[in-house]
Every structure is written in structure tokens, then in C-alpha cells.
Motif scaffolding. Structure first.
Motif, PDB file in Angstrom:
ATOM      1  N   PHE A  41       5.675  -2.463   1.987  1.00 34.89           N
ATOM      2  CA  PHE A  41       5.067  -2.537   0.656  1.00 34.89           C
ATOM      3  C   PHE A  41       4.478  -3.920   0.389  1.00 34.89           C
ATOM      4  N   GLN A  42       5.132  -4.973   0.863  1.00 33.48           N
ATOM      5  CA  GLN A  42       4.591  -6.317   0.677  1.00 33.48           C
ATOM      6  C   GLN A  42       3.274  -6.490   1.439  1.00 33.48           C
ATOM      7  N   ASN A  48      -3.934  -3.912  -1.224  1.00 32.70           N
ATOM      8  CA  ASN A  48      -4.123  -3.059  -2.386  1.00 32.70           C
ATOM      9  C   ASN A  48      -3.231  -3.610  -3.504  1.00 32.70           C
ATOM     10  N   ASN A  49      -3.780  -3.768  -4.693  1.00 29.25           N
ATOM     11  CA  ASN A  49      -3.002  -4.336  -5.797  1.00 29.25           C
ATOM     12  C   ASN A  49      -1.831  -3.451  -6.204  1.00 29.25           C
ATOM     13  N   ASN A  50      -2.006  -2.153  -6.124  1.00 26.58           N
ATOM     14  CA  ASN A  50      -0.970  -1.214  -6.516  1.00 26.58           C
ATOM     15  C   ASN A  50      -0.667  -0.294  -5.328  1.00 26.58           C
ATOM     16  N   PRO A  51       0.150  -0.765  -4.353  1.00 27.61           N
ATOM     17  CA  PRO A  51       0.367   0.047  -3.151  1.00 27.61           C
ATOM     18  C   PRO A  51       1.161   1.319  -3.439  1.00 27.61           C
ATOM     19  N   THR A  52       0.797   2.354  -2.751  1.00 25.51           N
ATOM     20  CA  THR A  52       1.485   3.637  -2.850  1.00 25.51           C
ATOM     21  C   THR A  52       2.342   3.830  -1.597  1.00 25.51           C
ATOM     22  N   PRO A  53       3.235   4.825  -1.602  1.00 23.75           N
ATOM     23  CA  PRO A  53       4.024   5.087  -0.386  1.00 23.75           C
ATOM     24  C   PRO A  53       3.150   5.424   0.833  1.00 23.75           C
ATOM     25  N   GLU A  54       1.997   6.053   0.584  1.00 24.42           N
ATOM     26  CA  GLU A  54       1.096   6.364   1.700  1.00 24.42           C
ATOM     27  C   GLU A  54       0.578   5.088   2.345  1.00 24.42           C
ATOM     28  N   ASP A  55       0.327   4.057   1.515  1.00 19.67           N
ATOM     29  CA  ASP A  55      -0.123   2.776   2.062  1.00 19.67           C
ATOM     30  C   ASP A  55       0.954   2.153   2.947  1.00 19.67           C
TER      31      ASP A  55
END
Length: 179
Positions: A41-42, A48-55
Motif C-alpha cells: 500500500f505504501q 496513486n493518491n488513494n490506493p485500492t487493494p487492486e493497486d
């Protein structure tokens, strides 16, 4: 002609080593991610400013891909430097290690430059202008165009680099007398 066959065999050898390292990683570690959830996530937050679990899953997949590429490059570099047995006899151990390290560094630089060029073309070209997003052939066409541009860009880069690195041939000793 033989040089092109040899280059093709080298690419095939590298791709084979990459496939073997990928399978070995999967057999040894299974589906475990290299990066834990917080680290993924980091890293995703950097892109991406708002990472999702897919990211985070994508970042973990890319981390596995990078590890497999590095393992394949190291194995390929060691193999290429050990194959010509005739060249091994007159060199010391430190020269072999230096050649292997140089080969690893140059191959990593090549891989990073090709991936960077591919990403640059994907990000900078507006494919929606000439490829319909709804067309079923769209992704394949975009991939083909981007791959072609990447190979052409890399070839041009290498050609220009070689021209810059080529030394000027010295004029003959008596050249000034003829003028």
C-alpha cells in the motif's frame, strides 16, 4: 546472418531462464507475495493518491516480476561468461567476477531502459485518437504499436550511443603533406 541467429538464440536463452526462474519461484513460494500488505500500500501510494487493494495486488505482482527478471539476468550473465571455456584459461578469478558484474549491470540497464521506453510510450501517446476503446482488437493493437515504437526507440538510442562512443580514426601521418 549468423550474427542474427546468435542474437535470437541469446534472447531465447534469456526468455527460457526467465521462465525457469518464474516457475521455480512459484514452486518454492507459491502464491505468497514478496511485499506484505502495508508495504504494498505504501508503494502503491507513491503512484496513486488513494490506493485500492487492486493497486496493492498489482504492486506485489510487479515485485515478483522484478525479482524474476533480476534472477534471470544474473543467471544469464554468469552463463554467458562461463560458456566460452577458451577465454577462461588466461584470466584470473577477479577478471571473471568483474566481467560478470559488468554484464549484470549492463543487462539490468538494458531491461530498465526498454521497460522505461515502453512505459513512456504507453503514457505519452493518446491511443484513443486512432484506436476505438470499445473495439475488441484495441488492446492488441495498442500493445503491438507500443512494442514497435519501443523497439524502434531503443534501436535508435543504441545506434546514437554507438556513434557518440566511436572514436575518430586518426588521419594518416603524411596526410598533411598532400594538402
Amino acid at each position: 546472418m549468423a550474427a542474427y541467429v546468435l542474437k535470437g538464440l541469446r534472447v531465447l536463452g534469456f526468455l527460457t531462464l526467465f521462465a525457469i526462474s518464474s516457475k521455480l519461484y512459484f514452486f518454492i513460494y507459491g502464491d505468497t507475495a514478496i511485499l506484505n500488505g502495508n508495504t504494498a500500500f505504501q508503494v502503491a501510494g507513491l503512484f496513486n493518491n488513494n490506493p485500492t487493494p487492486e493497486d496493492a495486488y498489482a504492486i506485489s505482482d510487479y515485485a515478483v516480476l522484478v525479482v524474476n527478471i533480476i534472477v534471470a539476468i544474473v543467471a544469464y550473465s554468469v552463463g554467458i561468461n562461463l560458456i566460452p571455456i577458451k577465454n577462461l584459461l588466461g584470466k584470473g578469478f577477479s577478471q571473471h567476477i568483474a566481467n560478470i558484474a559488468k554484464g549484470i549491470a549492463l543487462r539490468i540497464l538494458k531491461v530498465v531502459s526498454v521497460i522505461g521506453l515502453f512505459a513512456l510510450f504507453v503514457c505519452c501517446i493518446d491511443y484513443d485518437r486512432f484506436v476505438s476503446p470499445d473495439a475488441e482488437y484495441g488492446p492488441a493493437l495498442v500493445f503491438a504499436i507500443t512494442t514497435f515504437l519501443t523497439l524502434m526507440g531503443y534501436g535508435l538510442f543504441v545506434y546514437m550511443l554507438r556513434r557518440l562512443m566511436r572514436k575518430k580514426r586518426p588521419e594518416s601521418q603524411a596526410g598533411h603533406l598532400r594538402k
